[in-house]
Motif scaffolding. Structure first.
Motif, short mmCIF file in Angstrom:
data_model
loop_
_atom_site.label_atom_id
_atom_site.label_comp_id
_atom_site.label_asym_id
_atom_site.label_seq_id
_atom_site.Cartn_x
_atom_site.Cartn_y
_atom_site.Cartn_z
N LEU A 17 0.82 -1.23 0.00
CA LEU A 17 0.00 0.00 0.00
C LEU A 17 0.85 1.27 0.00
O LEU A 17 0.31 2.37 -0.09
CB LEU A 17 -0.91 0.01 1.23
CG LEU A 17 -1.97 -1.09 1.33
CD1 LEU A 17 -2.80 -0.92 2.59
CD2 LEU A 17 -2.86 -1.11 0.09
N ARG A 18 2.16 1.13 0.06
CA ARG A 18 3.02 2.32 0.11
C ARG A 18 3.30 2.85 -1.29
O ARG A 18 3.37 2.10 -2.26
CB ARG A 18 4.35 1.98 0.79
CG ARG A 18 4.18 1.47 2.21
CD ARG A 18 5.53 1.33 2.89
NE ARG A 18 5.42 0.56 4.13
CZ ARG A 18 6.41 0.35 4.98
NH1 ARG A 18 7.61 0.87 4.71
NH2 ARG A 18 6.23 -0.36 6.06
N ASN A 19 3.48 4.16 -1.39
CA ASN A 19 3.90 4.78 -2.64
C ASN A 19 5.37 4.46 -2.88
O ASN A 19 6.15 4.30 -1.94
CB ASN A 19 3.70 6.29 -2.60
CG ASN A 19 2.24 6.67 -2.72
OD1 ASN A 19 1.47 5.99 -3.40
ND2 ASN A 19 1.84 7.75 -2.07
N ALA A 20 5.74 4.42 -4.17
CA ALA A 20 7.13 4.14 -4.53
C ALA A 20 7.61 5.15 -5.57
O ALA A 20 7.84 4.80 -6.74
CB ALA A 20 7.26 2.72 -5.05
N PRO A 21 7.79 6.42 -5.18
CA PRO A 21 8.19 7.44 -6.16
C PRO A 21 9.67 7.39 -6.54
O PRO A 21 10.08 8.05 -7.49
CB PRO A 21 7.87 8.76 -5.43
CG PRO A 21 7.97 8.41 -3.98
CD PRO A 21 7.50 7.00 -3.86
N THR A 22 10.50 6.62 -5.82
CA THR A 22 11.94 6.57 -6.14
C THR A 22 12.36 5.13 -6.43
O THR A 22 11.69 4.16 -6.04
CB THR A 22 12.78 7.10 -4.97
OG1 THR A 22 12.68 6.18 -3.86
CG2 THR A 22 12.30 8.48 -4.52
N LYS A 23 13.50 4.97 -7.09
CA LYS A 23 14.03 3.64 -7.39
C LYS A 23 14.34 2.87 -6.12
O LYS A 23 14.14 1.66 -6.04
CB LYS A 23 15.29 3.77 -8.24
CG LYS A 23 15.03 4.22 -9.67
CD LYS A 23 16.31 4.25 -10.48
CE LYS A 23 16.04 4.69 -11.92
NZ LYS A 23 17.30 4.74 -12.72
N LEU A 24 14.87 3.58 -5.12
CA LEU A 24 15.19 2.92 -3.87
C LEU A 24 13.95 2.30 -3.25
O LEU A 24 13.96 1.15 -2.79
CB LEU A 24 15.83 3.91 -2.89
CG LEU A 24 16.08 3.38 -1.47
CD1 LEU A 24 17.04 2.20 -1.51
CD2 LEU A 24 16.61 4.49 -0.56
#
Length: 426
Positions: free
Chosen positions: A358-365
């Motif tokens: 459910l978390r956002n993933a705006p970065t590659k990390l």
């Protein structure tokens, strides 16, 4: 006796040491007491229910600091009166070299324009503003003025405080001392007062006066009998404010439009602020009707907006329409109960982690740490639904919203049952 001030006025304290209640503000080392004792007084808003000593506290502050004291009531003061009192305060400051205190009672009744007219005097230090309100200042005081004031919350008086006031008045007030008074029971006095010191003392005086030349034996029965005979007195002075709003809300909750509109009329005839009434209807529309009739909240919100534009006397019609509709509407407190349960659960379980999917993933990390992995986009599936977990893992299956037993929420119940099946049994 007939021409003397009311007992509540005669018993008004003149120093912090004689002030009853609010120890969190005025006790030894408390924040407001330290400001007063250091003569480093900020402009402030005193927020609390009626009869807890807001006006008295403002007066005591000005007297203890030897400051000139100016007083306005938001009920009958306009921009013209505000400017006039600021001019007087400016002249007074030049003469006495002391910053005057301007006390404004019921500041929540001031319009934005009236509140704006205070800003310059507060900013320049011409006055120390003390505003009193029974309403949440976050909603009733403009942000520019609010940011220049400290907010002090005054609490309802404790039972011990109220009993102390009764005993003190009986022993020190000249009129009461001239009477034979025997207090056998306090409960009725305290219950009628509702924590309002002014109302408590005025009821005490009424009861003692009713005894005539005989000994005033104060029992619960005698107090109730005298107050019922003189009920009109309290209606006219507005001291039944919270009792009447309670009866009003409970009548709507109990689906009685006749009683609801009667209590509405009582508030209108008593000069109640229409926005105060409209705000209560907004709360009730969610708390007591909720999803049993979602239109209730829409109507209540429209009512609030309309009353804000229209004002008296026409707002009475808008309020009457809304009140009778809400009272006649199906009722449900399921949404109210749901948030209560949810907040209790949060307090009990603490800061649980959000599931990775459910978390956002705006970065590659974040993507490399599996943020958002395996999340299933509901609209990509038939019926815009796919069963997946949205709660923290340890809370899986928790039932917080239980739709009410009414036609609208029975449809919601059926919708949830079809989709969640055994996971959320109803």
């Amino acid at each position: 006796m007939a021409t003397s001030p009311p007992l509540a006025e005669r018993m008004r304290p003149e120093s912090i040491d004689n002030y009853v209640g609010q120890k969190h503000l005025l006790g030894p080392g408390a924040v407001l007491r330290k400001s007063i004792e250091s003569n480093n007084l900020p402009s402030m808003i005193l927020w609390g229910p009626p009869g807890v000593g807001k006006t008295t506290l403002a007066y005591i502050i000005s007297k203890q600091l030897s400051r000139p004291f100016f007083n306005l009531s938001a009920i009958n003061a306009g921009v013209k009166e505000i400017r006039e009192v600021i001019e007087k305060a400016t002249a007074s400051q030049r003469m006495y070299q002391e910053q005057p205190v301007l006390f404004i009672d019921e500041i929540h009744r001031f319009s934005k324009t009236q509140q704006d007219s205070l800003l310059g005097a507060v900013e320049k230090g011409i006055i120390t503003l003390i505003g009193a309100t029974t309403e949440n200042p976050s909603f009733e005081v403009i942000s520019a003025l609010l940011s220049r004031c400290q907010i002090y919350v005054l609490r309802p008086l404790e039972k011990e405080d109220l009993i102390h006031l009764v005993d003190q008045a009986s022993k020190t007030d000249p009129y009461l001392r001239s009477k034979k008074i025997k207090i056998e029971q306090y409960d009725a006095l305290l219950r009628i007062s509702g924590g309002d010191a002014r109302k408590l003392l005025n009821v005490l005086e009424l009861v003692v006066h009713a005894a005539g030349e005989k000994e005033a034996i104060i029992t619960n029965g005698f107090v109730l009998a005298q107050v019922q005979q003189n009920m009109a007195l309290y209606d006219k002075t507005g001291e039944q404010h919270y009792d009447i709003i309670s009866a009003f809300i409970k009548s709507i909750r109990g689906s009685d439009p006749n009683a609801a509109v009667y209590w509405l009329a009582r508030m209108i005839e008593g000069g109640e602020d229409p926005l105060f009434i409209a705000r209560r209807l907004l709360i009730l529309a969610s708390e007591d009707i909720g999803n049993a009739n979602p239109n209730a909240l829409l109507l209540a919100n429209n009512c609030f907006q309309a009353v804000n534009v229209i004002g008296w006397p026409e707002s009475r019609i808008i309020l009457s329409q809304t009140v009778t509709y809400l009272a006649s509407s199906p009722k449900s407190n399921a949404a109210y109960e749901a948030i209560n349960k949810a907040q209790s659960l949060v307090k009990e379980t603490g800061d649980l982690s959000v599931p990775l999917h459910l978390r956002n993933a705006p970065t590659k990390l974040m993507k490399s740490l599996d943020y958002g992995k395996d999340y299933q986009y509901a609209h990509a599936y038939e019926g815009n639904f796919i069963e997946q977990e949205f709660m923290p893992e340890s809370l899986s299956g928790q039932l917080l919203y239980n739709p009410g037993n009414n036609s609208a929420e029975l449809k919601l119940r059926e919708y949830l049952r079809k989709r969640w099946k055994d996971k959320y049994p109803y």
